[in-house]
Design a protein around this motif. Structure first.
Motif, short mmCIF file in Angstrom:
data_model
loop_
_atom_site.label_atom_id
_atom_site.label_comp_id
_atom_site.label_asym_id
_atom_site.label_seq_id
_atom_site.Cartn_x
_atom_site.Cartn_y
_atom_site.Cartn_z
N TYR A 11 0.83 -1.20 0.00
CA TYR A 11 0.00 0.00 0.00
C TYR A 11 0.87 1.25 0.00
CZ TYR A 11 -3.72 -3.19 1.25
OH TYR A 11 -4.62 -4.20 1.25
N VAL A 12 0.38 2.26 -0.71
CA VAL A 12 1.05 3.55 -0.74
C VAL A 12 0.02 4.65 -0.60
CG1 VAL A 12 3.02 2.79 -2.13
CG2 VAL A 12 0.99 3.69 -3.25
N PHE A 13 0.48 5.81 -0.26
CA PHE A 13 -0.38 6.98 -0.15
C PHE A 13 0.36 8.16 -0.78
CE2 PHE A 13 -2.65 10.13 2.80
CZ PHE A 13 -3.71 10.25 1.92
N PRO A 14 0.42 8.21 -2.13
CA PRO A 14 1.17 9.28 -2.79
C PRO A 14 0.37 10.57 -2.89
CG PRO A 14 0.27 7.80 -4.42
CD PRO A 14 -0.10 7.24 -3.07
N ALA A 15 1.09 11.66 -2.98
CA ALA A 15 0.48 12.98 -3.17
C ALA A 15 1.34 13.78 -4.12
CB ALA A 15 0.35 13.70 -1.83
N ALA A 16 0.70 14.50 -5.03
CA ALA A 16 1.43 15.38 -5.94
C ALA A 16 1.83 16.66 -5.21
CB ALA A 16 0.57 15.72 -7.15
N LEU A 17 2.96 17.21 -5.60
CA LEU A 17 3.44 18.46 -5.02
C LEU A 17 3.21 19.59 -6.01
CD1 LEU A 17 6.82 17.11 -3.65
CD2 LEU A 17 4.67 17.38 -2.41
N THR A 18 3.26 20.82 -5.53
CA THR A 18 3.02 21.96 -6.42
C THR A 18 4.27 22.35 -7.21
OG1 THR A 18 3.51 23.47 -4.62
CG2 THR A 18 1.19 22.91 -4.98
N PHE A 19 5.36 21.68 -7.00
CA PHE A 19 6.54 21.93 -7.80
C PHE A 19 6.96 20.63 -8.46
CE2 PHE A 19 7.91 21.08 -3.51
CZ PHE A 19 8.89 20.13 -3.66
N GLY A 20 7.76 20.74 -9.47
CA GLY A 20 8.18 19.55 -10.20
C GLY A 20 9.30 19.90 -11.16
N THR A 21 9.38 19.15 -12.22
CA THR A 21 10.42 19.35 -13.22
C THR A 21 9.76 19.74 -14.53
OG1 THR A 21 11.84 17.71 -12.16
CG2 THR A 21 12.32 18.25 -14.46
N THR A 22 10.19 20.84 -15.09
CA THR A 22 9.69 21.29 -16.38
C THR A 22 10.85 21.23 -17.37
OG1 THR A 22 8.14 22.77 -15.29
CG2 THR A 22 8.58 23.19 -17.62
N MET A 23 10.56 20.68 -18.54
CA MET A 23 11.59 20.52 -19.55
C MET A 23 11.11 21.12 -20.86
SD MET A 23 13.48 17.05 -20.89
CE MET A 23 12.04 16.28 -21.57
N LEU A 24 11.95 21.93 -21.47
CA LEU A 24 11.67 22.49 -22.79
C LEU A 24 12.64 21.85 -23.77
CD1 LEU A 24 10.59 24.64 -20.73
CD2 LEU A 24 10.87 26.28 -22.57
N ILE A 25 12.13 21.41 -24.89
CA ILE A 25 12.99 20.77 -25.88
C ILE A 25 12.65 21.29 -27.28
CG2 ILE A 25 13.26 18.65 -24.53
CD1 ILE A 25 11.31 17.30 -26.47
N ARG A 26 13.64 21.19 -28.16
CA ARG A 26 13.45 21.51 -29.57
C ARG A 26 14.40 20.61 -30.35
NH1 ARG A 26 14.46 27.54 -30.86
NH2 ARG A 26 16.57 26.92 -30.37
N LYS A 27 13.93 20.08 -31.43
CA LYS A 27 14.72 19.16 -32.25
C LYS A 27 15.92 19.88 -32.86
CE LYS A 27 14.34 15.97 -36.09
NZ LYS A 27 13.47 15.40 -37.10
#
Length: 143
Positions: free
Chosen positions: A79-95
């Protein structure tokens, strides 16, 4: 209170999904407007570093996550009890049209370009060794 908190986080994650998939963010969600402004600023930084214009820049975001209980048990049937946070990882890419990968972080001063034909671990590359490892294993599996 936790249920209400989770609802807020879900809307925040949903707002990022809207930004990524459609470019549309509901104005009624303050966090969505803030997220759109942050992405706009990141795009400007991307253009300053790599040149060109904003065409063909793709944005991806993964929210942070914390397991309140059950760390590393979910893939073992626990069993787990995960929660999302208001911060994270944002990635911008272009070929690119060459076999190079340009990497810049807004959190670390280290930046550089990786030659995809030379994917060896180099201690001085610090965090850039992680994407090199990902590219290496993707290529090993035919991608």
């Amino acid at each position: 209170m936790l249920k209400h908190h989770s609802s807020i986080e879900y809307r925040f994650i949903k707002a990022y999904t809207n930004i990524i998939n459609t470019g549309f963010v509901p104005i009624k969600n303050i966090r969505s407007v803030r997220a759109m402004n942050e992405i706009s600023q990141l795009k400007q930084q991307f253009i300053q570093v790599f040149g060109g214009n904003g065409d063909h820049i793709r944005v991806f975001h993964a929210p942070g996550r914390v397991n309140l209980i059950g760390e590393h048990t979910d893939y073992n049937g626990g069993y787990v009890f995960p929660a999302a946070l208001t911060f994270g990882t944002t990635m911008l890419i272009r070929k690119r049209n060459d076999r190079k990968l340009g990497l810049v972080s807004t959190n670390f001063e280290l930046a550089g370009t990786i030659d995809l034909t030379k994917l060896q671990f180099i201690k001085e590359d610090d965090w850039m060794n992680y994407p090199k490892g990902v590219v290496y294993y993707l290529e090993q599996h035919g991608y």
